[in-house]
Design an enzyme around this catalytic site. Structure first.
Site, PDB file in Angstrom:
ATOM      1  N   LEU A 121       0.844  -1.198   0.000  1.00  0.00           N
ATOM      2  CA  LEU A 121       0.000   0.000   0.000  1.00  0.00           C
ATOM      3  C   LEU A 121       0.882   1.251   0.000  1.00  0.00           C
ATOM      4  CD1 LEU A 121      -2.645  -1.030   2.676  1.00  0.00           C
ATOM      5  CD2 LEU A 121      -2.602  -1.527   0.211  1.00  0.00           C
ATOM      6  N   ALA A 122       0.746   2.055  -1.064  1.00  0.00           N
ATOM      7  CA  ALA A 122       1.605   3.238  -1.181  1.00  0.00           C
ATOM      8  C   ALA A 122       0.850   4.406  -1.803  1.00  0.00           C
ATOM      9  CB  ALA A 122       2.842   2.894  -2.002  1.00  0.00           C
ATOM     10  N   GLU A 163      -9.919   1.189  15.028  1.00  0.00           N
ATOM     11  CA  GLU A 163      -8.980   2.289  14.799  1.00  0.00           C
ATOM     12  C   GLU A 163      -8.958   3.216  16.006  1.00  0.00           C
ATOM     13  OE1 GLU A 163      -6.794   2.670  12.090  1.00  0.00           O
ATOM     14  OE2 GLU A 163      -7.488   0.597  12.102  1.00  0.00           O
ATOM     15  N   GLN A 186      -5.419   3.610  -7.176  1.00  0.00           N
ATOM     16  CA  GLN A 186      -6.583   3.755  -6.297  1.00  0.00           C
ATOM     17  C   GLN A 186      -7.409   4.942  -6.762  1.00  0.00           C
ATOM     18  OE1 GLN A 186      -5.622   3.960  -2.133  1.00  0.00           O
ATOM     19  NE2 GLN A 186      -7.745   4.261  -1.499  1.00  0.00           N
ATOM     20  N   ALA A 197      59.419  21.043 -13.988  1.00  0.00           N
ATOM     21  CA  ALA A 197      58.519  21.737 -13.065  1.00  0.00           C
ATOM     22  C   ALA A 197      57.968  22.994 -13.719  1.00  0.00           C
ATOM     23  CB  ALA A 197      59.261  22.094 -11.782  1.00  0.00           C
ATOM     24  N   ARG A 238       1.654  13.943   7.416  1.00  0.00           N
ATOM     25  CA  ARG A 238       2.436  14.320   8.596  1.00  0.00           C
ATOM     26  C   ARG A 238       3.933  14.459   8.294  1.00  0.00           C
ATOM     27  NH1 ARG A 238      -0.468   9.740  12.127  1.00  0.00           N
ATOM     28  NH2 ARG A 238      -0.901   9.033  10.004  1.00  0.00           N
TER      29      ARG A 238
HETATM   30  C1  UD1 Z   1      -3.165   1.831   9.523  1.00  0.00           C
HETATM   31  C2  UD1 Z   1      -4.202   0.859  10.056  1.00  0.00           C
HETATM   32  C3  UD1 Z   1      -4.016   0.723  11.557  1.00  0.00           C
HETATM   33  C4  UD1 Z   1      -2.622   0.274  11.878  1.00  0.00           C
HETATM   34  C5  UD1 Z   1      -1.592   1.215  11.235  1.00  0.00           C
HETATM   35  C6  UD1 Z   1      -0.216   0.640  11.389  1.00  0.00           C
HETATM   36  C7  UD1 Z   1      -6.194   1.010   8.674  1.00  0.00           C
HETATM   37  C8  UD1 Z   1      -7.582   1.554   8.564  1.00  0.00           C
HETATM   38  N1  UD1 Z   1      -5.520   1.334   9.778  1.00  0.00           N
HETATM   39  O1  UD1 Z   1      -3.427   3.101  10.059  1.00  0.00           O
HETATM   40  O2  UD1 Z   1      -4.938  -0.223  12.083  1.00  0.00           O
HETATM   41  O3  UD1 Z   1      -2.413   0.210  13.266  1.00  0.00           O
HETATM   42  O4  UD1 Z   1      -1.861   1.369   9.842  1.00  0.00           O
HETATM   43  O5  UD1 Z   1       0.785   1.492  10.900  1.00  0.00           O
HETATM   44  O6  UD1 Z   1      -5.774   0.285   7.797  1.00  0.00           O
HETATM   45  N2  UD1 Z   1      -2.840   3.880   2.073  1.00  0.00           N
HETATM   46  C9  UD1 Z   1      -3.321   3.678   0.793  1.00  0.00           C
HETATM   47  N3  UD1 Z   1      -4.538   4.185   0.451  1.00  0.00           N
HETATM   48  C10 UD1 Z   1      -5.293   4.886   1.319  1.00  0.00           C
HETATM   49  C11 UD1 Z   1      -4.816   5.079   2.634  1.00  0.00           C
HETATM   50  C12 UD1 Z   1      -3.582   4.555   2.981  1.00  0.00           C
HETATM   51  O7  UD1 Z   1      -2.640   3.056  -0.020  1.00  0.00           O
HETATM   52  O8  UD1 Z   1      -6.386   5.321   0.935  1.00  0.00           O
HETATM   53  C13 UD1 Z   1      -1.527   3.350   2.435  1.00  0.00           C
HETATM   54  C14 UD1 Z   1      -0.564   4.423   2.877  1.00  0.00           C
HETATM   55  O9  UD1 Z   1       0.197   4.901   1.772  1.00  0.00           O
HETATM   56  C15 UD1 Z   1       0.308   3.681   3.883  1.00  0.00           C
HETATM   57  C16 UD1 Z   1      -0.601   2.606   4.433  1.00  0.00           C
HETATM   58  O10 UD1 Z   1      -1.679   2.482   3.522  1.00  0.00           O
HETATM   59  O11 UD1 Z   1       1.418   3.072   3.254  1.00  0.00           O
HETATM   60  C17 UD1 Z   1      -1.137   2.959   5.823  1.00  0.00           C
HETATM   61  O12 UD1 Z   1      -1.825   4.185   5.735  1.00  0.00           O
HETATM   62  P1  UD1 Z   1      -1.871   5.191   6.962  1.00  0.00           P
HETATM   63  O13 UD1 Z   1      -2.694   6.333   6.567  1.00  0.00           O
HETATM   64  O14 UD1 Z   1      -0.507   5.458   7.453  1.00  0.00           O
HETATM   65  O15 UD1 Z   1      -2.694   4.303   8.020  1.00  0.00           O
HETATM   66  P2  UD1 Z   1      -2.694   4.483   9.586  1.00  0.00           P
HETATM   67  O16 UD1 Z   1      -3.597   5.583   9.949  1.00  0.00           O
HETATM   68  O17 UD1 Z   1      -1.316   4.516  10.096  1.00  0.00           O
HETATM   69 CA    CA Z   2       0.776   4.574   9.145  1.00  0.00          CA
END
Ligand code: UD1
Ligand code: CA
Length: 531
Positions: free
Chosen positions: A12-13, A180, A79, A448, A19
């Site tokens: 997932l990226a 969450e 996405q 030199a 932040r």
């Molecule tokens: C997420 C988890 C949380 C967990 C935490 C661990 C969910 C709802 N929550 O929260 O339970 O404890 O990670 O670090 O999954 N991303 C996407 N598409 C999106 C949103 C996010 O690809 O629409 C990717 C982000 O790029 C990232 C990862 O998913 O690599 C996590 O996203 P982030 O927003 O950091 O989730 P957290 O709020 O940390």
């Molecule tokens: Ca995270």
């Protein structure tokens, strides 16, 4: 450890990483010589999945290009506008199923090829840089061994703020689901076991549950975490693998966490090298990237940074205060207080202090690149030396050759770069300008201070300095009254010739005394009095 090959890994990226407060997407920030996405893909590839998908959205072109550069077989899944990790995985599954379908069509339906992805699908967030392949393999193993519908990687942390909490059934301890942080009540927030965002799903369970996810939560997002409760209510086994080392699954959300995890990763890399026989005098100021290779009895002195694919061979000493990027240091070489990129330093050679080796530098065995020397695209043969204050650009230097101090290889005519070839056993005098294109034959010498513009044949002396003129008493005549003139007159024994009146001479003496620093004056005082 052996494990079944997963059908797919999804990284997932797509998130922005708000932040981080950065123009660079979060997953492209580096630590230990790799982006966070690079770390995730390295761990994913170690599982040897049939298919590997990366979900992108924020800055999708940059992230996709980087993923494809790291692995051209990556399937890029876009996405859409619907936010949340659940939606991200749904988009990935669409791409993975399409790829499985295309492969099935291509191979001809013979009743065996699946039209959709089947079996284990590993999902991991792209912002968990210390997650290692071993831990992922363990998770996959546990998933297969227990026949789970979902297996989630968890850990206990001191401060679980911001993480999803693992909810367990009080009596049995069975995993009920994930809540969450923003949706949790006080009792749930007291739970210290957190969701790492690393999972293995059965593909069919995942596909079924994703279609039923809502957005009725504090963030209005489609949460992947909701799949766990759905899978359980459908009768699937949902289990957790809890790791003892929280650092392995810690996520990076801001730059402070990036620095903390970067330092921790570095500490672990150094610990491994020390266990393998490398001396690291000061781990706190030594930084070694993940892909660096070090042999036994290498010594790294304080303030050393080894980046990229740098390799250091047995017995070599690097540092202090040295930065090497994609450099090969061969056996027993020494690199002192220097900066080098894409260079090779031969066995037993010495570099530094204060040398600058730019790309394409190759120094032969027992050679030397000394103080205040810059090199670029230069091959310097075995036993050859460029000891002091020189620039060697676009050059080939043979063996056993010495380049005199302050020599410049003049490689640039203002438009084009040209090459200089210097043979074996050559002696280039100090302060030469070797104007390329130029060839200096074996065993040749240059005088030199020469500006060498034409080839010097083997064994010849090249010299083109103008004859020296010495104009006697020039200073006495043309710079009268200066300290130089007074000193010269004294040396010549004809002080009467110094055209200074007694008054002017007294003034000059006072002026000179005023120029002398106070501490010198004090220590000089007794001898002055004694006179
Ligand atoms: C997420 C988890 C949380 C967990 C935490 C661990 C969910 C709802 N929550 O929260 O339970 O404890 O990670 O670090 O999954 N991303 C996407 N598409 C999106 C949103 C996010 O690809 O629409 C990717 C982000 O790029 C990232 C990862 O998913 O690599 C996590 O996203 P982030 O927003 O950091 O989730 P957290 O709020 O940390
Ligand atoms: Ca995270």
């Amino acid at each position: 450890m052996t494990h079944a090959r997963p059908a797919a890994v999804v990284v997932l990226a797509a998130g922005e990483g708000t932040r981080m407060r950065s123009a660079t997407p979060k997953v492209l920030h580096p630590l230990a010589g790799r982006t966070m996405l690079g770390h995730a893909l390295a761990a994913a590839r170690a599982l040897d999945p049939e298919r590997l998908a990366v979900v992108v959205r924020h800055e999708r072109d940059r992230v996709a290009a980087h993923a494809l550069e790291l692995d051209p077989r990556v399937l890029v899944a876009d996405q859409d506008d619907v936010p949340g990790t659940g939606r991200a995985v749904q988009c990935a599954l669409g791409v993975l199923d399409a790829a499985a379908h295309a492969a099935a069509v291509h191979e001809g339906h013979d009743g065996h090829d699946a039209d959709q992805v089947e079996g284990a699908v590993v999902v991991l967030a792209g912002d968990i840089p210390l997650l290692d392949a071993g831990t992922l393999a363990e998770l996959l193993e546990a998933h297969a061994a227990d026949g789970n519908a979902v297996t989630v990687l968890t850990t206990e942390v001191e401060d679980p703020t911001g993480y999803g909490r693992i909810l367990r059934e009080p009596g049995t301890g069975e995993v009920l689901g994930v809540v969450e942080h923003k949706d949790a009540d006080d009792e749930q927030r007291a739970v210290r076991e957190i969701n790492s965002s690393v999972y293995v799903f059965d593909a069919a369970v995942l596909r079924g549950a994703l279609g039923r996810l809502g957005r009725d939560n504090a963030q209005g997002e489609v949460y992947l975490t909701d799949v766990l409760a759905i899978a359980r209510s459908d009768g699937g086994a949902v289990r957790a693998l809890r790791v003892d080392d929280p650092v392995l699954v810690e996520g990076v959300n801001d730059r402070a966490q990036l620095a903390t995890l970067g330092a921790e990763l570095n500490r672990r890399i150094l610990a491994e090298w020390m266990a393998a026989g490398v001396t690291v005098v000061d781990p706190a100021t030594t930084w070694v990237d993940v892909d660096v290779e070090l042999e036994q009895d290498v010594t790294l002195l304080p303030g050393t940074q080894l980046h990229g694919t740098t390799r250091v061979a047995r017995g070599a000493v690097v540092g202090p205060d040295t930065t090497l990027t994609d450099v090969v240091v061969e056996e027993g070489a020494q690199v002192v207080r220097s900066h080098a990129t894409q260079a090779r330093i031969g066995a037993g050679a010495v570099v530094g202090p204060f040398s600058f080796l730019r790309p394409g530098t190759s120094l032969g065995a027992d050679g030397k690149i000394g103080a205040f020397v810059e090199t670029k695209n230069a091959t310097i043969g075995d036993h050859s030396k460029v000891p002091h204050l020189s620039y060697v650009g676009d050059a080939t230097i043979g063996e056993h050759t010495n380049i005199g101090a302050a020599t410049i290889f003049v490689n640039y005519d203002g438009v084009t770069k040209h090459h200089t070839t210097v043979g074996d056993h050559v002696r280039i005098g100090s302060d030469n300008a070797l104007v390329a294109p130029l060839t200096i034959g074996d065993g040749a010498y240059t005088g030199a201070g020469s500006v060498i513009r034409r080839d010097v044949h083997p064994g010849a002396l090249g010299i083109n300095t103008a004859p020296q003129r010495t104009i006697d008493r020039w200073v006495l005549r043309r710079r009268p009254g200066t300290p130089s003139a007074v000193a010269a007159a004294a040396a010549l024994g004809d002080e009467d010739d110094a055209p200074l009146s007694p008054q002017a001479r007294a003034e000059l003496a006072r002026a000179l005394a005023a120029q002398t620093p106070p501490d010198r004056r004090q220590s000089d005082a007794p001898s002055t009095e004694g006179r």
